[in-house]
Write an enzyme that holds these catalytic residues in place. Structure first.
Site, PDB file in Angstrom:
ATOM      1  CG  ASP A  33      -0.194  -4.095   2.545  1.00  0.00           C
ATOM      2  OD1 ASP A  33       0.042  -3.670   1.423  1.00  0.00           O
ATOM      3  OD2 ASP A  33      -0.759  -3.565   3.454  1.00  0.00           O
TER       4      ASP A  33
ATOM      5  CG  HIS B  15      -0.489   0.404   2.535  1.00  0.00           C
ATOM      6  ND1 HIS B  15       0.056  -0.716   3.803  1.00  0.00           N
ATOM      7  CD2 HIS B  15       0.126   1.082   3.377  1.00  0.00           C
ATOM      8  CE1 HIS B  15       0.432  -0.083   4.806  1.00  0.00           C
ATOM      9  NE2 HIS B  15       0.703   1.294   4.165  1.00  0.00           N
TER      10      HIS B  15
ATOM     11  CB  SER C  14       2.955   1.847   6.066  1.00  0.00           C
ATOM     12  OG  SER C  14       1.529   2.510   7.092  1.00  0.00           O
TER      13      SER C  14
END
Length: 417
Positions: free
Chosen positions: A271, A226, A367
């Protein structure tokens, strides 16, 4: 009109105490100068690296010696390093010997051959003499019947190696971070120490940190898919290594980005992405790779793990310049799938970690960063990749991470690692 004063020169007379003070100062300066000269001539030391090759007739070569994390390989490496440690720590070079590390095993017609890198701190003026001493010490000790090592006569004994290349080899083993560290945090937290997490990198666009990533090889990173939802062109990205964003150890451009084929931005599954650097990095104490676990690697609930990154210190909070760390716990997927937690949203390709009480957590900007665990040899393994969550440190909303073991074969298929 006022006339300017007349300058009258007076003879200066030095008082005895002034003369004494100046004399003492000059003598002190001379002593310091002599001391520095003696230090640089006698005590100034330089790091020297030597490669030595040994023959081990008592052990037959096996394919396990080519497998990085096999118990046979790691056990034999440790046994050889221990023997070399004892040889030099009980010798006249004990104050100059630093460490040794096995860097390679080779098959032989009558046993195994091991290439070992040996590190010394040696006064500049004595380098040649001490190298000969080291050579003689090894030859003498290896003649003992108690030693498993014998000299490999097919190669010169101690071959000097370039410092940068030697450090690259010494730090080529995966997962060697700091000793198991004390509790710290990303949210509400404490900066990580230098060299604590040498695989951590920052993915940036126009010099702005957007995501974390983990170095898994000299030219490969693993991160979250992502991270590339908005910027898919590899040419837009740069990678920064080092503890601080403002003064990185080194940077690299990105050659290619490989996102998992089944990833879709509207869902959290798959992901994961791998990033190829434009050129390999040179490993050092402050920059090297994390270990990847086998696909069968198991981790139990309540296991202590660490997550690191440059994400926000709290929800909607400021972003740090220095890398942050937090110790959290693995939470079972069954617990995280309870109605009051994530209500069945956690799949087998995800790991849940944190605390149901909240507070300690990854946050925005973390992230793609690593979730790591240490084994009993202080080797750090990449368990998870920061993926998603609800807010930061919210009660009953721990962080969710991509489960690396679930995608281990996929990583290997893309990177050959």
């Amino acid at each position: 009109m006022y006339q300017p004063g007349i300058l009258v020169r007076r003879k200066r007379v030095w008082k005895p105490w002034t003369v004494a003070l100046i004399t003492v100062a000059l003598l002190l300066a001379l002593a310091v100068l002599i001391g520095l000269l003696v230090y640089f001539l006698v005590y100034d030391e330089k790091t020297h690296y030597y490669q030595a090759s040994f023959w081990i007739p008592s052990i037959n070569y096996s394919s396990d010696l080519s497998k990085e994390q096999s118990k046979f390989r790691t056990g034999l490496k440790q046994k050889i390093s221990n023997e070399i440690d004892v040889i030099f720590q009980r010798s006249s070079l004990k104050h100059h010997y630093v460490k040794s590390q096995v860097v390679n095993f080779r098959p032989s017609n009558d046993g195994v051959k091991a290439d070992v890198l040996i590190k010394f701190q040696i006064p500049r003026k004595n380098a040649g003499t001490l190298k000969r001493q080291a050579d003689n010490i090894l030859q003498e000790k290896l003649q003992s019947s108690q030693s498993i090592l014998k000299r490999d006569a097919s190669l010169p004994y101690l071959r000097e190696m370039n410092a940068a290349q030697a450090e690259h080899i010494l730090n080529s083993d995966c997962g060697s971070g700091m000793e198991y560290p004390p509790i710290a945090r990303i949210a509400d937290g404490k900066p990580a120490d230098k060299a604590s997490w040498p695989w951590q990198s920052s993915l940036q666009v126009e010099g702005i940190h957007l995501c974390g990533a983990s170095l898994i090889g000299s030219q490969w990173l693993v991160t979250s898919a992502h991270c590339f939802d908005n910027y898919k062109n590899p040419k837009l990205w740069t990678v920064s290594f080092g503890r601080t964003l403002s003064s990185p150890l080194t940077t690299r451009k990105v050659e290619s980005i490989i996102v998992h084929e089944n990833y879709a931005s509207h869902k959290h599954d798959d992901d994961i992405a791998v990033v190829k650097l434009s050129s390999p990095v040179l490993f050092s104490e402050n920059l090297h790779r994390v270990c990847l676990p086998d696909a069968t690697f198991q981790v139990l609930p309540k296991s202590k793990v660490f997550v690191t990154g440059w994400g926000a210190l709290k929800a909607n909070g400021p972003f740090p310049n220095s890398l942050q760390e937090v110790e959290i716990e693995i939470i079972s997927n069954d617990v995280c799938n309870q109605v009051n937690v994530y209500g069945g949203a956690i799949s087998s390709g995800m790991i849940c970690a944190g605390f149901l009480t909240g507070k300690l957590d990854a946050c925005e900007g973390d992230s793609g960063g690593p979730l790591v665990i240490s084994d009993n040899r202080n080797k750090w393994y990449l368990l998870g990749i920061v993926s998603w969550g609800i807010d930061c440190g919210k009660e009953n909303k721990p962080g969710i991470y991509t489960r690396v073991t679930h995608y281990r074969d996929w990583i290997k298929s893309k990177t050959s690692i």
